[in-house]
Design an enzyme around this catalytic site. Sequence first.
Site, PDB file in Angstrom:
ATOM      1  CE1 TYR A  24      -4.316  -1.132  -0.258  1.00 57.25           C
ATOM      2  CE2 TYR A  24      -3.355  -2.981   0.930  1.00 57.25           C
ATOM      3  CZ  TYR A  24      -4.379  -2.441   0.161  1.00 57.25           C
ATOM      4  OH  TYR A  24      -5.449  -3.220  -0.192  1.00 57.25           O
ATOM      5  CG  HIS A  27     -14.229   0.256  -3.395  1.00 56.38           C
ATOM      6  ND1 HIS A  27     -14.072   0.073  -4.758  1.00 56.38           N
ATOM      7  CD2 HIS A  27     -15.366  -0.414  -3.061  1.00 56.38           C
ATOM      8  CE1 HIS A  27     -15.076  -0.663  -5.226  1.00 56.38           C
ATOM      9  NE2 HIS A  27     -15.862  -0.965  -4.218  1.00 56.38           N
TER      10      HIS A  27
END
Length: 330
Positions: free
Chosen positions: A73, A127
């Site tokens: 990430y 999301h």
Amino acid sequence: MTLNNVPTKDRESFTEHLKKSYRILALCGAGLSASSGLPTFRGAGGIWRNHEATSLATPEAFEADPALVWQFYSYRRHMALNATPNPAHFALAKLARKRSEFVTLTQNVDGLSQRAGHPASQLHLLHGSLFDIRCTSFYCDYTEQNNFTDPIVPALALPKGSSQPLPSTTDTTGAEASQSLADAMKGSTSTEEGKDLDISDAGVSIPNIPIESLPRCPKCQNGLLRPGVVWFGEALPEKTMTAVDKFVEESKIDLMLVIGTSAKVFPAARYVEEARYRGARVAVFNMDKEDGKKGLTKQDWLFHGDAGVLLPELLKPLIGDLPANAAETS
């Protein structure tokens, strides 16, 4: 920018309807950010460092190897921050300022809409966002939005190209040192010294980051922080769903914009049909003509091409010209 491929009658009818539209709902997908040059979530072949990218986007993956998941990430955060909002992002942000009853529901987590100045009250993140973080401790409610620090902690900085092998401080087997030497030899001919290395390539070594060097909660001082995205197996954000449902149900909708998404899966498909039920005409902006036209009626529009080109031009009768610096990012 030109709209040579848009039939005149479609442009004129869309303009006429746009000018009298006040309650507008937009559903956005990855195609919105295409001309920003941002790689898709799944990447080439759906693989990140020999891992299925989707396998790293789960609570189970984070519990098993939080360092690897954070490296994944952190890499995505870095890539997104090195991309620039394109004219489509700026056009939607300007439309939001022109129409107070314009709501955008985005499936994107890249933060480009926020960086384009889209009003937060009119932007709903289905999301989540790469740049939101929250504590994983059951007893802590810490969250933070729009944290654009890169890297979020020093340990997650991307390795740099170097012509010198780097010694390992943790590995005693010699494996990391051997890989570092191989990377240095490769870098001496193909990698610019000081340049960020592409750690999505499994051939580029990454450090073993101790858990104590990962992002920690500043509130409870104990829990690990995690990316504020919706992982597979997790529920969509209730607050977001409630807000969009309320908007859809409270009155007639004039126009539905479907941008860069096929809108075939729940809940995207449901919102398109509900908007149509509430009276909306639907305008689809999609690079894939066949993907975009499914389910359209004679009252709808399909604009085939790059949203970064199409949206600013087709919204211009209502929003006017974009600032020069926004147009230059296309």
